[in-house]
Design an enzyme around this catalytic site. Sequence first.
Site, PDB file in Angstrom:
ATOM      1  N   ASN A 139       3.225  -1.933  -1.360  1.00 49.13           N
ATOM      2  CA  ASN A 139       3.448  -3.814  -0.751  1.00 49.13           C
ATOM      3  C   ASN A 139       2.639  -4.371  -1.839  1.00 49.13           C
ATOM      4  OD1 ASN A 139       0.864  -2.088   0.425  1.00 49.13           O
ATOM      5  ND2 ASN A 139       1.233  -3.397   1.804  1.00 49.13           N
ATOM      6  N   GLU A 191      -6.714   3.983   4.109  1.00 50.85           N
ATOM      7  CA  GLU A 191      -6.653   2.740   4.282  1.00 50.85           C
ATOM      8  C   GLU A 191      -4.865   2.483   5.105  1.00 50.85           C
ATOM      9  OE1 GLU A 191      -8.507   0.176   4.419  1.00 50.85           O
ATOM     10  OE2 GLU A 191      -9.817   0.770   3.480  1.00 50.85           O
ATOM     11  N   GLY A 238      -1.959   2.314   8.589  1.00 50.97           N
ATOM     12  CA  GLY A 238      -1.409   1.015   9.347  1.00 50.97           C
ATOM     13  C   GLY A 238      -1.660  -0.217  10.499  1.00 50.97           C
ATOM     14  N   CYS A 287      -0.610  -4.630   5.534  1.00 53.33           N
ATOM     15  CA  CYS A 287      -1.025  -3.929   6.974  1.00 53.33           C
ATOM     16  C   CYS A 287      -1.949  -5.017   8.029  1.00 53.33           C
ATOM     17  CB  CYS A 287      -1.665  -2.986   5.927  1.00 53.33           C
ATOM     18  SG  CYS A 287      -3.317  -3.256   4.825  1.00 53.33           S
ATOM     19  N   GLY A 329      -7.612   3.848   9.478  1.00 52.02           N
ATOM     20  CA  GLY A 329      -7.891   4.247   8.780  1.00 52.02           C
ATOM     21  C   GLY A 329      -9.590   5.022   8.682  1.00 52.02           C
ATOM     22  N   GLU A 377     -12.468  -0.160   1.580  1.00 48.28           N
ATOM     23  CA  GLU A 377     -12.063  -0.052  -0.192  1.00 48.28           C
ATOM     24  C   GLU A 377     -12.541  -1.899  -0.213  1.00 48.28           C
ATOM     25  OE1 GLU A 377      -8.016   0.069  -0.296  1.00 48.28           O
ATOM     26  OE2 GLU A 377      -8.607   1.617  -1.951  1.00 48.28           O
TER      27      GLU A 377
END
Length: 487
Positions: free
Chosen positions: A152, A249, A251, A283, A457, A461
Amino acid sequence: MRAQPKASHYINGRFVDDEQGAPLPVIYPATGETIATLHSATPNIVELAIEAARAAQPAWARLKPVERGRILRRAADILRARNAELARIETLDTGKAIQETLVADPASAADALEYFGGAVASYTGDYVDLGGPFAYTRREALGVCVGIGAWNYPIQGAGWKSAPALAMGNAMVFKPSENTPLSALALAEIYTEAGLPDGLFNVVQGYGDVGGALASHEVVAKVSLTGSVPTGKKVLALTGSLMKHATMELGGKSPLIVFDDADLENAIGGAMLGNFYSTGQVCSNGTRVFVQKALHDRFVERLTERTKAIRIGDPLDPETQMGPLINKAQHDKVMSYIGVGKTDGASLHYGGGEPKLQGFENGFFIEPTIFTNVTDQMRIAREEIFGPVMSVLSFNDEDEVIDRANDTEFGLSAGVFTRDLPRAHRVIAELQAGTCWINNYNLSPVEMPFGGFKQSGIGRENSLSALALYSQEKSVYVETGDVASPY
Ligand code: NAD
């Protein structure tokens, strides 16, 4: 339309190919046509990439952080200078409207390179006073890191992973999603042009098996994956069994809560951004929109008016606001969820169809879709759809909506719209989600940590958190007196 890169992979500062690898067609989602054909990496390509990274990393880690940072900042400038060209590649690869990719995708990668290029020189260790003796800590590189991307936000993903990794003195082998292999190759070329030594950023293409081969390679110290929860569980199990660092990371099915005192237009703008941007393939989308009862009908009415005005069509037309889904499988999955919503008893309030667009008959388009009368147990309110499908639910009071918002296995994001700021902070503090917004939705500036709670997750980040997660801490005790030995 063609977008064939010079070769499939980029290793040690050069394009390389191995035609023995399984064909990897690149499909333009707006028309269904094949615009390039690449090859999935063979074991030989995987070895070449890992070996290039392993060989290049130690010298890179010995440079002063400010020197590494300078190269990243130079690459950020090149990304910005080539924004239009890169946005076009991203639109061809993903089908996302050019008006989005021009402002969001290469720009977000450039932000990451600029931020980490600047921040790393100030990311220092600690001094610990031990009353005479002392200790200090060093933040050292992990070595070879693997990045595995989703489809994405391809160039953003490559930038968000490579920038903190490289800034901290690591090398990276990056595998883009098999659906969107193009823009990471462009980023690799730009790094080389900016002066990044060969071998530090390598791109290998492939399906899940190539991701698995990279993640389990003995040389690899860390894996950072963006993808679905099932893939995340597989990769985390693999990296855990091999004692590798991992960032996941994954959904979500995030709640966006609109209290009845909210600014109506802003709340609707947030809900639309959080459901329809990138054709809903984000997400962190707030796909469960909880609206307080007194505002519900007005909210739905105005939301519908604004949704009807969304322009779907040719992604390369600057007037287009929504492009197609990434591929036929994702298109069919979203359409099947629209069917499930109807059979489960939700009201299909708007959309749900496949627009017929002249010249784009084979594209993977779906109308922006709004379901009302959605209840918490319906599958469309529990499962990640990853398409332009919004579920509107109504609620009475704060305690009730907090319980319902948290009743999910996911925990990526959450949002609250209200003019009552004490309430906004109180509610956000109760929500089980890693990335939250008050009176906006889905903005992810690089300065702010991004990541999930629960099944969504592990790790973060962006921000200084990412520098911590691409490094390991070494403590050093320093004696200033004699050794008190009993022997
Ligand atoms: P996916 O899980 O199918 O694939 C993600 C990546 O993992 C791809 O590159 C794929 O080739 C690779 N992969 C698949 N199986 C693997 C295996 N066994 N070992 C190693 N690698 C493997 O996800 P997708 O369909 O590309 O992306 C959509 C999903 O990603 C959604 O669930 C979405 O929510 C999530 N996502 C999360 C974030 C985030 O930052 N939290 C961002 C974007 C997308």
